[in-house]
Structures are given as structure tokens and as C-alpha cells.
Scaffold this motif. Structure first.
Motif, mmCIF file in Angstrom:
data_model
loop_
_atom_site.group_PDB
_atom_site.id
_atom_site.type_symbol
_atom_site.label_atom_id
_atom_site.label_comp_id
_atom_site.label_asym_id
_atom_site.label_seq_id
_atom_site.Cartn_x
_atom_site.Cartn_y
_atom_site.Cartn_z
ATOM 1 N N UNK A 148 0.694 -1.324 -0.194
ATOM 2 C CA UNK A 148 -0.193 -0.007 -0.402
ATOM 3 C C UNK A 148 1.094 1.133 -0.266
ATOM 4 N N UNK A 149 1.472 1.201 0.949
ATOM 5 C CA UNK A 149 2.279 2.895 0.909
ATOM 6 C C UNK A 149 3.283 3.053 -0.296
ATOM 7 N N UNK A 150 4.255 2.047 -0.709
ATOM 8 C CA UNK A 150 4.779 2.487 -2.372
ATOM 9 C C UNK A 150 4.032 2.122 -3.208
ATOM 10 N N UNK A 151 3.298 1.851 -3.902
ATOM 11 C CA UNK A 151 2.105 2.335 -5.051
ATOM 12 C C UNK A 151 2.023 3.688 -4.690
ATOM 13 N N UNK A 152 0.528 4.263 -3.113
ATOM 14 C CA UNK A 152 -0.123 4.256 -3.352
ATOM 15 C C UNK A 152 0.702 6.135 -3.186
ATOM 16 N N UNK A 153 2.423 5.835 -2.892
ATOM 17 C CA UNK A 153 3.364 7.409 -2.772
ATOM 18 C C UNK A 153 3.408 7.326 -4.169
ATOM 19 N N UNK A 154 4.015 6.457 -4.921
ATOM 20 C CA UNK A 154 4.367 6.455 -5.811
ATOM 21 C C UNK A 154 3.221 6.904 -7.390
ATOM 22 N N UNK A 155 1.747 6.488 -7.070
ATOM 23 C CA UNK A 155 1.002 7.303 -7.531
ATOM 24 C C UNK A 155 0.402 8.574 -7.235
ATOM 25 N N UNK A 156 0.495 9.128 -5.858
ATOM 26 C CA UNK A 156 0.529 9.867 -5.318
ATOM 27 C C UNK A 156 1.741 11.303 -6.293
ATOM 28 N N UNK A 157 2.894 10.983 -6.096
ATOM 29 C CA UNK A 157 3.838 11.704 -6.915
ATOM 30 C C UNK A 157 3.812 11.852 -8.507
ATOM 31 N N UNK A 158 3.225 10.815 -8.959
ATOM 32 C CA UNK A 158 2.888 10.748 -10.100
ATOM 33 C C UNK A 158 1.982 12.029 -10.859
ATOM 34 N N UNK A 159 0.937 11.869 -9.945
ATOM 35 C CA UNK A 159 -0.255 13.076 -9.647
ATOM 36 C C UNK A 159 0.220 14.092 -9.463
ATOM 37 N N UNK A 160 1.344 14.498 -8.779
ATOM 38 C CA UNK A 160 2.257 15.498 -8.053
ATOM 39 C C UNK A 160 2.553 16.193 -9.698
ATOM 40 N N UNK A 161 3.738 15.016 -10.325
ATOM 41 C CA UNK A 161 4.247 16.054 -11.128
ATOM 42 C C UNK A 161 4.153 16.876 -11.842
ATOM 43 N N UNK A 162 3.198 16.601 -13.088
ATOM 44 C CA UNK A 162 2.327 18.174 -13.902
ATOM 45 C C UNK A 162 2.262 19.201 -12.972
ATOM 46 N N UNK A 163 1.645 18.868 -12.097
ATOM 47 C CA UNK A 163 1.244 20.884 -11.224
ATOM 48 C C UNK A 163 2.750 21.240 -10.678
ATOM 49 N N UNK A 164 3.489 20.381 -10.114
ATOM 50 C CA UNK A 164 5.000 20.744 -9.924
ATOM 51 C C UNK A 164 5.243 21.254 -11.539
ATOM 52 N N UNK A 165 5.748 20.717 -12.271
ATOM 53 C CA UNK A 165 6.094 21.700 -13.733
ATOM 54 C C UNK A 165 5.591 22.380 -13.759
#
Length: 410
Positions: free
Chosen positions: A287-304
Motif C-alpha cells: 500500500x505505502x509504496x504504490x500509493x506514494x508512487x501514484x501520488x508523485x505521478x499525480x503531482x508531477x505535472x502540477x509541479x512542472x
């Protein structure tokens, strides 16, 4: 000892005799790579393949360039002192006389020379100034501060988007600096959905319910171990904070993203310690690893979306001030050569032989420039398709000595 021959003597000989073939010399430290480059340069003069002003020898640092120039001069003088053939003597002597017309320097100074010679085609003001790393860093910092001052009024939505993903603008400075250093790299920007947190919440509650039953009632004699501290912290968060709030829950998952092993004598029993460790590891992996990976991918474009305008602002400010940093010099030179066949043809006649030292620290855009300057088809824009003119390119290096892979050296 006097009759000893290197196992690679044939290859060493080819460096100074096979002058109509492009060569890449790969060898270890102390094997004489730079010496072979100097010998190649002298051979080009001796055999009348070119004059010294047609040679460009590119090194990685100014110190290396100065050392290369000194070695080249000494080698020319040595060859001249022992030469009997008058034609060869004339060519060697002329090379010594015109030594200052030979380009020996860094890739950045070489690109600056190209740009200054053809500024119109490069789209530059001839009065542009090259800036060193320190000035570049200071200007980069100032541009970031300018951007942070402007963005609340000019683009409040991008700030609101950052707030939704739990990111503070000031935390993105390092990303901004990295992207500013590589403006030629195309960054992928795609939308990714936010993770579904319901299964992870349910799994965490089950884990913590089990932990409450297995954790010691009091502080162990030698204190809490790492796993106990982590679980106690999670239990404290569950009591104090609302884990139904997505951002709060994701912060806790970030805290729990640790590997922790139990100290068995601090638990009621070894079996119970192993049980909770296995449960925690299963929760982390599932749960932790896949959720945080998905969260980073979701934030990626918004950060850029927030950072890239700052990068563009800094590029615009440099251009307005007629200041080019090292990466600007490379990008501008590559673009000029890529898009102007006539300019490419001109510089190929200007520099008929390109020699590169420490090639292991050459990044793709530097290689691109070298291929434009030596490639046979001056209209081909894809540098990876270019074939250098016979004998026009000579490079030496040792992959094991690469120190700039973090800068995309390959």
C-alpha cells in the motif's frame, strides 16, 4: 627493455599514420591518451593534411587546455629540431608561428567563438557576454525570487493547485535549478489521477489495531526499538489527526515509508515481534509504496506547471541582459549549426579537423555539435544520422573516468 613493444602498438601507430579515418581512442588512466591526441595534431601538420588554424582541439577545462597547448608547442619544437625534410620543416615552423590561430580550449569557449563569428544566424546580439557559474547561480536565484513575487498576482491558480497537492513554492527551488541547468531537455508532462486511498486506509487501520494489541504496555528496559517508535507514532496520528483527510493521510504514509526491524528482546515475545514486522512490511510493500508512487505521478505535472514558467523567465532575463551561461552557448551553437547548412559548411571549412579530449564527459548536446561540424551531409538535421568526413573527428577518453554522468555525460 629497448626492444619492448606495446600490445596495442599497431593501434598507437594508426593514430599518427591513418589520418584519413575518424578514430575513437578508449584507454585507461596513464596510458597516454592526451599524448596520442597531441601526436595526431602534429602528424596532421607534418603530413600536410591541414594547417594549424584548421584544427580545433577541445578539452574539458581551461587548465587542461593550457596544458594541451604547452604539450603541442613542445612537440612541434621537438619535431622541428630533428626534421631534415625542408617541406616538413616549413610546415612545422609555420605551425609554431601561427600557433595562436589554432583553437585549443573548452567546448564552451569553442561554442562562444562560433557564435561570435556568426551572431546573426545564431539570433544573437554580437555584444553578448559569457557568464561564469557563480554569476549564473546568482542570476538564477534572483529570477526565482522575482518569479515568486510575481506569481500570486499573475497566476494565482497555479498556487492554488500546489496547495491542493501539499507542496510549498519555496520547496521547489532545487527542481527549478535543475531544470534551469538543462533547458534543452524536453520534460514529459502528462496527467495522472490521484490515488484511491480507501484500501490503504482500511489496511492501515487493521495494522494499527493489531499493533495496539502487540506493543508492550510500558517502555522496554532499553527503550523502544525503531519499529515500535514508528507504530506508536502512527497510532498517535490516528488519535490526534483526521486521517479521512487525504493530505493528512498521505503525510502519514510518507512518514511510515521506512524499513524498520524489531529488537526481539523489547517485545513480549519473538513470535509477536515477527508477526507485526511481517504485517508492517506487507502494508508498506502493498500500500505505502504504490500509493506514494501514484501520488508523485499525480503531482508531477502540477509541479512542472509551476516551475517551468520560472525557468522560462530566467532564460528571458538572460537574453534581455545579453548574458549567456555555459548551457546557452551549447544550445545556441547546436541550433545555429542544425538549422543553417551554409553556416555548417562554412565552419566545416574553417575547422577541418576536430579533436576532443576527455570524451567520456561529453554530453549529448556537445556530441551533437561535433557531428554537425564533421558530418558529410550539411542538410541533415538529425545528428545521429550523420557520418563524419574521413579523418575529420578524433576523440579520446576513458568511460571509467567519467565524472559528469550526473550532467548526462555519456
Amino acid at each position: 627493455m629497448g626492444n619492448y613493444a606495446f600490445k596495442d602498438s599497431a593501434a598507437r601507430q594508426a593514430i599518427v599514420t591513418d589520418l584519413d579515418t575518424c578514430q575513437l581512442v578508449e584507454a585507461g588512466a596513464g596510458s597516454g591518451k592526451t599524448r596520442s591526441l597531441v601526436e595526431r595534431m602534429v602528424a596532421l601538420i607534418r603530413e600536410n593534411k591541414c594547417t594549424v588554424d584548421k584544427i580545433a582541439a577541445v578539452t574539458f577545462t581551461r587548465k587542461a587546455a593550457a596544458e594541451l597547448k604547452g604539450k603541442f608547442q613542445l612537440r612541434l619544437e621537438k619535431e622541428l629540431s630533428g626534421e631534415k625534410n625542408e617541406d616538413v620543416r616549413y610546415r612545422l615552423n609555420r605551425a609554431l608561428t601561427d600557433l595562436e590561430r589554432c583553437f585549443l580550449g573548452t567546448i564552451h569557449s569553442f561554442c562562444a567563438a562560433l557564435l561570435r563569428e556568426r551572431p546573426i544566424e545564431a539570433g544573437l546580439d554580437p555584444d553578448f557576454k559569457e557568464i561564469e557559474d557563480l554569476e549564473d547561480a546568482l542570476l538564477c536565484e534572483q529570477a526565482w525570487e522575482d518569479y515568486l513575487t510575481r506569481v500570486p498576482a499573475e497566476n494565482p491558480q497555479v498556487l492554488a493547485d500546489l496547495n491542493k497537492i501539499d507542496v510549498k513554492p519555496e520547496d521547489l527551488k532545487d527542481i527549478y535549478k535543475i531544470l534551469s541547468g538543462y533547458p534543452d531537455v524536453e520534460i514529459e508532462r502528462k496527467d495522472s489521477p490521484a490515488p484511491d486511498l480507501k484500501p490503504a486506509r482500511e489496511a492501515l487501520n487493521k495494522l494499527l489495531d493489531r499493533a495496539e494489541k502487540l506493543l508492550p504496555a510500558g517502555v522496554p528496559q532499553k527503550g523502544w526499538d525503531g519499529l515500535q517508535l514508528l507504530l506508536r507514532r502512527a497510532l498517535w496520528w490516528r488519535r490526534i489527526f483526521n486521517l479521512e483527510d487525504d493530505l493528512t493521510f498521505l503525510r502519514l504514509l510518507t512518514i511510515l515509508d521506512r524499513k524498520r526491524a524489531p529488537t526481539y528482546n523489547r517485545w513480549p515475545s519473538k513470535e509477536e515481534a515477527k508477526e507485526i514486522k511481517d504485517a508492517f512490511d506487507s502494508f508498506r510493500d502493498g500500500f505505502i509504496l504504490p500509493v506514494l508512487q501514484s501520488w508523485r505521478e499525480h503531482r508531477h505535472r502540477l509541479v512542472l506547471d509551476f516551475v517551468l514558467p520560472a525557468v522560462e523567465l530566467y532564460g528571458k532575463q538572460r537574453l534581455e541582459k545579453l548574458k549567456l551561461n555555459f548551457q546557452d552557448l551549447l544550445i545556441r551553437a547546436a541550433a545555429m549549426l542544425k538549422n543553417n547548412p551554409e553556416v555548417r559548411r562554412y565552419f566545416q571549412e574553417r575547422y577541418t579537423h576536430i579533436l576532443v579530449d576527455e570524451f567520456q564527459d561529453t554530453d549529448p548536446i556537445q556530441a551533437e555539435i561535433m557531428f554537425y561540424l564533421t558530418g558529410q551531409d550539411v542538410c541533415e538535421k538529425n545528428w545521429r544520422r550523420l557520418v563524419p568526413r574521413p579523418g575529420s573527428l578524433f576523440v579520446v577518453g576513458d568511460p571509467k573516468q567519467s565524472i559528469y554522468r550526473f550532467r548526462r555525460a555519456d
